[in-house]
Design a protein around this motif. Structure first.
Motif, mmCIF file in Angstrom:
data_model
loop_
_atom_site.group_PDB
_atom_site.id
_atom_site.type_symbol
_atom_site.label_atom_id
_atom_site.label_comp_id
_atom_site.label_asym_id
_atom_site.label_seq_id
_atom_site.Cartn_x
_atom_site.Cartn_y
_atom_site.Cartn_z
ATOM 1 N N ARG A 1 -16.232 -0.879 5.455
ATOM 2 C CA ARG A 1 -14.699 -0.547 5.075
ATOM 3 C C ARG A 1 -13.870 -1.663 5.684
ATOM 4 O O ARG A 1 -13.960 -2.301 6.559
ATOM 5 N N ASP B 1 -8.488 2.569 1.513
ATOM 6 C CA ASP B 1 -9.388 2.184 2.316
ATOM 7 C C ASP B 1 -10.602 1.874 1.174
ATOM 8 O O ASP B 1 -10.845 2.481 0.275
ATOM 9 N N ARG C 1 -2.617 4.655 3.114
ATOM 10 C CA ARG C 1 -3.791 4.033 3.467
ATOM 11 C C ARG C 1 -4.488 3.948 1.929
ATOM 12 O O ARG C 1 -4.614 4.532 1.216
ATOM 13 N N ASP D 1 0.800 -1.167 -0.046
ATOM 14 C CA ASP D 1 0.047 0.033 0.082
ATOM 15 C C ASP D 1 0.726 1.229 -0.077
ATOM 16 O O ASP D 1 0.198 2.398 0.066
ATOM 17 N N ARG E 1 -9.448 -2.263 4.789
ATOM 18 C CA ARG E 1 -8.165 -1.508 4.265
ATOM 19 C C ARG E 1 -7.185 -2.560 3.590
ATOM 20 O O ARG E 1 -6.966 -3.680 4.114
#
Lengths: 622, 409
Positions: A466, A371, A369, A348, A468
């Motif tokens: 959500r 998401d 991040r 990421d 990640r």
């Protein structure tokens, strides 16, 4: 502020887009004066071959893009000048994938070499019209691994080979001072017994009227000569005029191509050309044409033209085999697609490789991040055409409510591969192995989906669902099969050249044609192999080549992405290269530059602290 | 009604401009072009349509839209290309680019400045949406046409221009809808000068873009979407964007693509779809005319949504006409402005904007009843032809009649 400072300042303003804000796969940017001429043709060839949604943007100026820039995942610039300026004004470019066509170096007008190189370092890939320009960019400081040479082309259905004998001597192209028009005038005047044809664009076919030959101040003199026919017409009519040309002449001072050289070869017109662009790579002096020095004299050119006219037998059409616009477009489109290597591990981080794969369902990635906001979040996973995903692993971070669980499914092109669940916050790892080959798409355009299974969500007013994304890794079938490891268990040097063989075709990047005997022949100017590698202090690669179809020496490059070893001009059949890869290097890239050359055998020997091991990547010659 | 309008296109045009040029300008101070600015789209298309009818036409606006000089012929040529790119208009008309030093901040020119000195001397007829420009023309006895689109700056038109409404130079007052016409009549506009005209649609929307449309379908529908629903236009609340979000949540196998809207509105709706977890909706921003038309042709269904309320009564269904030329089945809100289209037996359905989930139901029904056809539905395209800018101008100029040479000052 200098241009470089403005680029840096502009980059600081960049922020990534979410996929749901993107309109096009690729936007092609060029100057409006390119409409109807070669740079537009180049862009259209790529657009057609890509299969992507695309948009063309014509800017009225080079120093600023004067029209709206639609939101896209990729931008392809037809010229490095407008690319350099655009980087200083459009922050959105810094968050997209960038590609540049490097026509030819001309650092005297507007953009300096330093500025161009600085800007080109922002491009994911730079395509040059010839290998010499690729080497020039490397010498100037552009990462050579990002530079790829792709020869322009012509349409073989239109430019048909014919017998020579009664044809004219042709000059073909638009009017530029760099085409040395005074030399053309001198040649025509010095050879009154020879019929010439000047073929150029007409006003209706080009936006930039400066390209018309009527702009040449001495055009009345040229037009007055009795032994030249001047044809100004649309490109659609060029094939019929090439059919009347026996000898094609270019006395240009600077070229990226010239493209008419390919059209001439396809039409079996013998070329007499200055050493510009890819002329030296397609023409072997005295074999399939004549090479003249840049700035050639009228006398020297006239003598070469007379010799060329006398040769009505030599077949030169074969030198252009494979140089079609379709092949050109496919080659660049494939490079832009950016197929993942057979083994990949993406993270990421901003440079971790995941961000360019995000599709529906993800927020715009911020620092560190990625998401998901939707219960179904997609990733485009480009594999090499024909490759099949064999295993995949995804790591997510999840945070279910206390006492709740979160369950996520993993789908490959719509088929469920695996699912996992977790109670309480932490990492959720999803893994699937032995994935059926039929689930991967033949064109390599695959979609990996992460689907929230529990709690279900997505209805109006419901809270966002959500998770990640942290990590994605996988293996595809183009990797060396586990049963024949690239680097076998410790071997002695004596065994080194005789390991289990792996088909080189399994490791190839774009640019190759597989031969009946199993070897690989270059389709265009260059191609590369990816050589998988475990840790090694140094690596030695021995390459066996076949120059059967080549008219000029080739070059070999071996790189680990940080450093590069080059062979220099190669005329023989065997060459060895060595490199000390950086710690952690998982693969080397072996690139072959040189039209007509074929690869027969590659042997890889690595040196580790405990000794040497080796593997062979074998073509058709056992 | 549509058939009657289509037949009217065959009639000869009883209009002539005996001297000067047909001048088109929306509002004093406006740039000549700006993305998503409806009145500038109106001005460019009106100028193009007038020129297409063989009338010498001049489009007036400011030059600040261009980041390069437009004083020379090359600059003007560039400006024309940009008009063509952005609005899909064909050339044929001249452009005047005005810049007044005394113009207020954010505006390029003023009605009482260069417009009077440079443009009016060669004007035969001025067509505008600005009361101030209409007034300048009326004072100088230059023939003028005024259009009322119920915009803020148009408030008080009748009282400003009142004394001149009965004079011969006032050739027509165009109302964009029947409710607007009623209001103008109540404010004192004479009925014999009043004409109701919908907005028009560019003939460029007729051009089929099958290859580009297929690419967009491939890009938007992969990997798991079965249908594509498209919307083109502004993203204000009154446009019924909320209906589309609800429909997207209810139809997870449909990809919804919305083109248009200001940056602010895009950001607002982008936040909304993230908050609601709607993954099958894209906000691709304002698109050039050509790209917007491609999107409409690519779609299985095009959406003309409207929020219920007073604004719905005065809206002009401009996009719906463009949708008709795309040949793609439409789903439109049941509002008064779309009644004539809804009753014409076309490939399209209506939904009740007051019923929250009616749009989703209508979309689902449309997929079954009107499957996608390469080339589009012919009856929709045929119907759309009645609403082109050329037809609109033909009707207006037929109403105006000949414009003779007149002493002006």
């Amino acid at each position: 502020m200098s241009l470089l400072q403005r680029i840096v300042a502009c980059k600081a303003q960049a922020s990534a887009l979410a996929d749901h804000q993107v309109a096009f796969d690729v936007v092609f940017v060029m100057h409006v004066s390119s409409r109807g001429w070669i740079l537009e043709k180049i862009c259209r060839a790529i657009a057609m071959a890509s299969g992507w949604s695309y948009r063309f943007v014509d800017s009225e100026r080079n120093e600023v893009i004067t029209t709206r820039l639609p939101r896209a995942r990729c931008y392809f610039f037809a010229h490095y000048g407008i690319f350099t300026q655009a980087l200083a004004r459009h922050p959105e470019l810094h968050a997209a994938r960038l590609f540049v066509w490097f026509t030819h170096p001309d650092f005297s007008r507007g953009i300096s070499a330093e500025e161009a190189v600085f800007a080109l370092r922002h491009a994911e890939r730079i395509f040059t019209a010839n290998a010499a320009h690729a080497r020039l960019l490397g010498a100037l400081g552009v990462d050579r691994a990002r530079v790829e040479t792709v020869y322009g082309g012509a349409d073989p259905a239109l430019f048909r080979p014919k017998r020579r004998g009664a044809g004219k001597v042709g000059f073909v192209g638009a009017y530029y001072a760099r085409k040395a028009p005074d030399t053309i005038l001198g040649i025509v005047r010095a050879m009154p017994d020879v019929p010439f044809l000047l073929l150029g664009p007409d006003a209706a076919s080009v936006e930039n009227k400066g390209l018309l030959w009527s702009n040449y101040p001495r055009m009345p003199e040229l037009r007055a000569l009795p032994n030249i026919e001047i044809v100004e017409t649309g490109y659609d009519h060029y094939p019929e005029h090439f059919a009347r040309i026996d000898v094609y002449v270019s006395v240009a001072l600077l070229e990226g191509g010239p493209i008419p050289l390919v059209e001439a070869l396809m039409s079996n017109a013998l070329p007499v050309v200055t050493r510009t662009g890819f002329a030296e790579e397609l023409v072997h002096d005295g074999v399939n044409g004549a090479l003249l020095p840049v700035g050639t004299s009228v006398e020297e050119a006239a003598a070469a033209i007379r010799r060329a006219r006398a040769d009505v037998e030599t077949d030169v059409a074969s030198a252009a085999a494979g140089l079609s616009w379709q092949a050109f477009g496919l080659r660049i489109a494939e490079a832009m697609r950016g197929a993942l290597p057979p083994q990949f591990a993406l993270t990421d981080r901003p440079d971790g490789g995941l961000r360019s794969l995000l599709r529906q369902g993800w927020r715009a990635p911020s620092a560190g991040r990625i998401d998901a906001f939707a219960p179904r979040a997609m990733l485009a996973v480009p594999l090499a055409a024909g490759a099949q995903l064999t295993s995949v692993a995804v790591t997510l971070e999840v945070a279910p409510e206390p006492g709740e669980r979160i369950a996520v499914g993993l789908l490959w092109n719509g088929t469920s591969l695996a699912a996992g669940q977790r109670f309480g916050p932490g990492r959720l790892r999803l893994h699937a192995g032995d994935i059926p080959a039929a689930l991967s798409r033949a064109d390599g355009e695959n979609i990996l989906e992460l689907r929230l299974l529990d709690p279900a969500g997505g209805m109006p007013g419901a809270p966002p669902c959500r998770f990640r994304l942290l990590h994605l890794a996988g293996e595809a079938s183009t990797a060396i099969p586990r049963s024949t490891p690239v680097v076998p268990a410790p071997a002695t040097p004596a065994q080194a050249m005789d390991p289990p063989a792996t088909p080189a075709a399994a490791l190839r990047g774009p640019g190759w044609i597989e031969e009946a005997c199993g070897g690989l022949r270059l389709e265009g100017a260059c191609g590369y192999l990816i050589l998988p590698l475990d840790a090694a202090e140094a690596v030695q690669v021995r390459v066996e080549l076949d120059p059967a179809g080549a008219s000029a020496p080739c070059h070999l490059y071996l790189t680990d992405g940080e450093t590069e070893t080059a062979s220099g001009p190669v005329s023989g059949k065997t060459v060895e290269l060595g490199i000390a890869p950086a710690p952690g290097t998982r693969a080397l890239r072996l690139e072959l530059d040189g039209a007509g050359w074929a690869l027969r055998h590659v042997a890889l020997q690595r040196h580790v602290a405990t000794g040497s091991t080796a593997a062979a990547l074998q073509g058709g010659v056992p | 009604m549509i058939a009657v309008q289509a037949a009217a296109t065959q009639a000869p045009l009883p209009f002539a401009l005996s001297a000067g040029r047909y001048v088109v300008t929306a509002r004093a101070g406006d740039r000549i072009l700006q993305p998503a600015r409806a009145r500038l789209i109106w001005a460019a298309n009106t100028a193009s349509a007038t020129a297409a009818l063989g009338i010498p036409t001049l489009l007036v606006g400011g030059p600040s839209a261009f980041p390069y000089g437009v004083e020379n012929p090359a600059g003007k040529a560039a400006a024309r290309r940009e008009l063509e790119r952005l609005y899909g208009v064909e050339g044929g008309f001249d452009i005047a680019l005005l810049q007044d030093p005394k113009a207020p901040r954010g505006q390029d020119w003023i009605a009482g400045g260069q417009f009077i000195r440079q443009v009016l001397p060669e004007a035969g007829l001025v067509h505008t949406r600005d009361p101030a420009i209409a007034l300048e023309c009326a004072r100088r006895k230059i023939d003028w046409i005024y259009e009322e689109h119920d915009e803020d700056y148009q408030v008080g038109f009748a009282s400003q221009v009142g004394p001149f409404l009965q004079q011969p130079s006032c050739r027509a007052i165009v109302a964009i809808t029947e409710p607007v016409a009623r209001r103008l009549r109540a404010e004192g506009v004479p009925a014999n000068r009043l004409l109701i005209l919908d907005s028009g649609v560019s003939r460029a929307a007729l051009h089929r873009r099958e290859e580009a449309a297929e690419r967009w379908r491939a890009a938007f529908l992969r990997p798991c979407y079965r249908h594509l629903a498209a919307y083109a236009g502004g993203l204000h609340d009154e446009r019924g964007i909320e209906h589309i979000l609800r429909a997207a949540a209810l139809l997870p196998h449909v990809m919804f693509v919305l083109a248009g809207g200001s940056i602010t509105d895009q950001a607002r709706w982008s936040h909304a779809i993230e908050e609601r977890g709607i993954g099958n909706l894209k906000l691709i921003g304002y698109q050039d005319h050509d790209a917007a038309c491609t999107l409409q042709q690519a779609a299985d269904v095009v959406l003309a949504t409207r929020a219920p309320g007073p604004r719905a009564a005065i809206t002009s269904p401009l996009k719906l006409y463009e949708y008709l030329l795309s040949g793609t089945p439409f789903v439109t809100a049941e509002i008064s402005a779309t009644a004539h289209v809804r009753s014409a037996g076309l490939a399209g359905l209506a939904y009740d904007p007051a019923a929250p989930d009616a749009l989703a139901a209508a979309i689902a029904t449309a997929f079954g009843r009107f499957p996608r056809r390469p080339g589009g539905y012919a009856q929709n395209i045929e119907a759309g032809l009645a609403f082109t800018w050329e037809e609109r101008q033909r009707r207006l100029l037929s109403f105006v009649g000949p414009v003779l040479v007149r002493e002006t000052f």
